[in-house]
Design a protein around this motif. Structure first.
Motif, PDB file in Angstrom:
ATOM      1  N   VAL A   1      30.405  34.318  36.160  1.00  0.00           N
ATOM      2  CA  VAL A   1      30.233  35.593  37.126  1.00  0.00           C
ATOM      3  C   VAL A   1      29.239  36.582  36.566  1.00  0.00           C
ATOM      4  O   VAL A   1      29.218  37.021  35.526  1.00  0.00           O
ATOM      5  N   THR A   2      28.269  36.826  37.311  1.00  0.00           N
ATOM      6  CA  THR A   2      27.063  37.591  36.927  1.00  0.00           C
ATOM      7  C   THR A   2      27.073  39.003  37.861  1.00  0.00           C
ATOM      8  O   THR A   2      27.443  38.872  39.195  1.00  0.00           O
ATOM      9  N   ASP A   3      26.553  39.962  37.381  1.00  0.00           N
ATOM     10  CA  ASP A   3      26.212  41.079  38.418  1.00  0.00           C
ATOM     11  C   ASP A   3      24.626  41.105  38.783  1.00  0.00           C
ATOM     12  O   ASP A   3      23.916  40.077  38.579  1.00  0.00           O
ATOM     13  N   ASP A   4      24.281  42.243  39.638  1.00  0.00           N
ATOM     14  CA  ASP A   4      22.860  42.064  40.223  1.00  0.00           C
ATOM     15  C   ASP A   4      21.906  42.394  39.145  1.00  0.00           C
ATOM     16  O   ASP A   4      20.691  42.164  39.401  1.00  0.00           O
ATOM     17  N   LYS A   5      22.254  42.833  37.784  1.00  0.00           N
ATOM     18  CA  LYS A   5      21.231  42.816  36.779  1.00  0.00           C
ATOM     19  C   LYS A   5      21.193  41.710  35.841  1.00  0.00           C
ATOM     20  O   LYS A   5      20.825  41.794  34.912  1.00  0.00           O
ATOM     21  N   GLY A   6      21.984  40.652  36.359  1.00  0.00           N
ATOM     22  CA  GLY A   6      22.079  39.515  35.175  1.00  0.00           C
ATOM     23  C   GLY A   6      22.906  39.428  34.343  1.00  0.00           C
ATOM     24  O   GLY A   6      22.927  38.548  33.462  1.00  0.00           O
ATOM     25  N   ARG A   7      23.739  40.479  34.169  1.00  0.00           N
ATOM     26  CA  ARG A   7      24.930  40.487  32.861  1.00  0.00           C
ATOM     27  C   ARG A   7      26.198  39.540  33.301  1.00  0.00           C
ATOM     28  O   ARG A   7      26.836  39.764  34.745  1.00  0.00           O
ATOM     29  N   THR A   8      26.613  39.172  32.292  1.00  0.00           N
ATOM     30  CA  THR A   8      27.553  38.199  32.490  1.00  0.00           C
ATOM     31  C   THR A   8      29.091  39.218  32.573  1.00  0.00           C
ATOM     32  O   THR A   8      29.151  40.182  31.629  1.00  0.00           O
ATOM     33  N   LEU A   9      29.909  38.976  33.689  1.00  0.00           N
ATOM     34  CA  LEU A   9      31.038  39.752  33.716  1.00  0.00           C
ATOM     35  C   LEU A   9      32.453  38.741  33.403  1.00  0.00           C
ATOM     36  O   LEU A   9      32.254  37.699  33.828  1.00  0.00           O
ATOM     37  N   SER A  10      33.554  39.271  32.774  1.00  0.00           N
ATOM     38  CA  SER A  10      34.694  38.684  32.595  1.00  0.00           C
ATOM     39  C   SER A  10      35.491  38.736  33.869  1.00  0.00           C
ATOM     40  O   SER A  10      35.407  39.627  34.771  1.00  0.00           O
ATOM     41  N   ALA A  11      36.072  37.385  34.230  1.00  0.00           N
ATOM     42  CA  ALA A  11      36.830  37.603  35.386  1.00  0.00           C
ATOM     43  C   ALA A  11      38.101  36.536  35.408  1.00  0.00           C
ATOM     44  O   ALA A  11      38.004  35.896  34.434  1.00  0.00           O
ATOM     45  N   SER A  12      39.079  36.762  35.996  1.00  0.00           N
ATOM     46  CA  SER A  12      40.453  35.864  36.122  1.00  0.00           C
ATOM     47  C   SER A  12      40.653  35.400  37.422  1.00  0.00           C
ATOM     48  O   SER A  12      40.240  35.988  38.330  1.00  0.00           O
ATOM     49  N   THR A  13      41.135  34.068  37.281  1.00  0.00           N
ATOM     50  CA  THR A  13      41.466  33.477  38.716  1.00  0.00           C
ATOM     51  C   THR A  13      42.905  33.010  38.991  1.00  0.00           C
ATOM     52  O   THR A  13      43.664  33.079  37.997  1.00  0.00           O
ATOM     53  N   GLU A  14      43.281  33.200  40.198  1.00  0.00           N
ATOM     54  CA  GLU A  14      44.763  32.846  40.481  1.00  0.00           C
ATOM     55  C   GLU A  14      44.817  32.099  41.853  1.00  0.00           C
ATOM     56  O   GLU A  14      44.258  32.413  42.615  1.00  0.00           O
ATOM     57  N   GLY A  15      45.598  31.194  41.713  1.00  0.00           N
ATOM     58  CA  GLY A  15      45.950  30.365  42.740  1.00  0.00           C
ATOM     59  C   GLY A  15      44.863  28.957  43.303  1.00  0.00           C
ATOM     60  O   GLY A  15      45.079  28.338  44.330  1.00  0.00           O
ATOM     61  N   LEU A  16      43.606  29.042  42.516  1.00  0.00           N
ATOM     62  CA  LEU A  16      42.852  28.099  42.856  1.00  0.00           C
ATOM     63  C   LEU A  16      43.193  26.755  42.169  1.00  0.00           C
ATOM     64  O   LEU A  16      43.529  26.712  41.113  1.00  0.00           O
ATOM     65  N   PRO A  17      42.896  25.555  42.808  1.00  0.00           N
ATOM     66  CA  PRO A  17      43.072  24.356  42.312  1.00  0.00           C
ATOM     67  C   PRO A  17      42.264  23.823  41.121  1.00  0.00           C
ATOM     68  O   PRO A  17      41.142  24.049  41.169  1.00  0.00           O
ATOM     69  N   THR A  18      43.054  23.180  40.458  1.00  0.00           N
ATOM     70  CA  THR A  18      42.277  22.396  39.153  1.00  0.00           C
ATOM     71  C   THR A  18      41.821  20.841  39.518  1.00  0.00           C
ATOM     72  O   THR A  18      40.922  20.521  39.137  1.00  0.00           O
ATOM     73  N   GLU A  19      42.190  20.570  40.748  1.00  0.00           N
ATOM     74  CA  GLU A  19      41.867  19.220  41.199  1.00  0.00           C
ATOM     75  C   GLU A  19      41.949  19.259  42.876  1.00  0.00           C
ATOM     76  O   GLU A  19      42.691  19.734  43.326  1.00  0.00           O
TER      77      GLU A  19
END
Length: 232
Positions: free
Chosen positions: A166-184
């Motif tokens: 996940v990156t912003d419009d300045k190219g910096r990496t942002l930390s993020a968390s996911t929920e409910g998305l399938p691993t397969e």
């Protein structure tokens, strides 16, 4: 001699008279008894008359008199029964009204969810796998991205979201968390829904963010969703 015959005649006459009187008395008593047969003496006692008349009325009419206490009990029970029935009907009406109200609220919520946010969805596809961001809204101190994924390909796809970039419009990496998305994602899969959350303190001067996701461990796919507007 003449005196004796006179006495004898007198005795005979007396005997005949007594016999005739006895016969007349017996016949008179017998005739009177037959004439008075079936005649009873009137009962002059009031209590006996009342009991007799009450018995006769019960036998002929079948009418039963209720006491005042019993009548009041019957009336009270009927009033209470009507009151309970009225309360029950009112309670049922309230429940139905509350149920209808909740159903309307659920329908409104569904309509709000189904109504697309302006500028969305933003999607990317690679080797039959589709990744679509449906909306981006601030909620609970995070920017929440609602995401849908589907595999229309013939091969199963696996993901490890610690590799989500996940990156912003300045190219910096942002930390993020996911929920409910399938691993397969199996081949020809249904649509899966989930969220990606980014802390808002990281987005103070950010207007847009981008996502890059690859499958794991093969890393044959490159799903990139760019220029997602940050709503504030």
């Amino acid at each position: 001699m003449k005196l004796n015959s006179t006495v004898l005649l007198t005795l005979i006459l007396l005997t005949l008279m007594l016999g005739a009187g006895s016969v007349s008395a017996i016949l008179g008593f017998d005739i009177g008894s037959k004439a008075l047969k079936g005649v009873t003496t009137p009962d002059a006692r009031p209590a006996t008359k009342f009991a007799s008349s009450k018995a006769n009325s019960m036998q002929h009419g079948g009418v039963t008199l209720l006491r005042e206490e019993e009548i009041l009990k019957v009336v009270k029970s009927r009033i209470e029964g009507k009151s309970k029935a009225s309360k029950l009907d009112k309670s049922q009406d309230d429940e139905e009204e509350e149920k209808a109200k909740k159903e309307k609220e659920v329908e409104k919520a569904k309509e709000a969810q189904e109504k697309p946010q302006p500028g969305f969805p933003i999607s990317a596809e690679s080797q039959g796998v589709n990744l679509a961001v449906q909306s981006a809204q601030i909620s609970g101190g995070d920017l929440v991205l609602k995401v849908k994924m589907q595999n229309k390909g013939t091969d199963t796809a696996q993901f490890l979201y610690s590799f989500l970039d996940v990156t912003d419009d300045k190219g910096r990496t942002l930390s993020a968390s996911t929920e409910g998305l399938p691993t397969e994602l199996p081949s020809n899969s249904p649509v899966f829904s989930g969220t990606i959350s980014i802390p808002t303190p990281l987005l103070e001067d950010v207007k847009r963010v981008s996502l890059v996701l690859t499958d794991y461990p093969a890393q044959k796919m490159h799903l990139e969703v760019a220029n997602i507007p940050v709503g504030k």
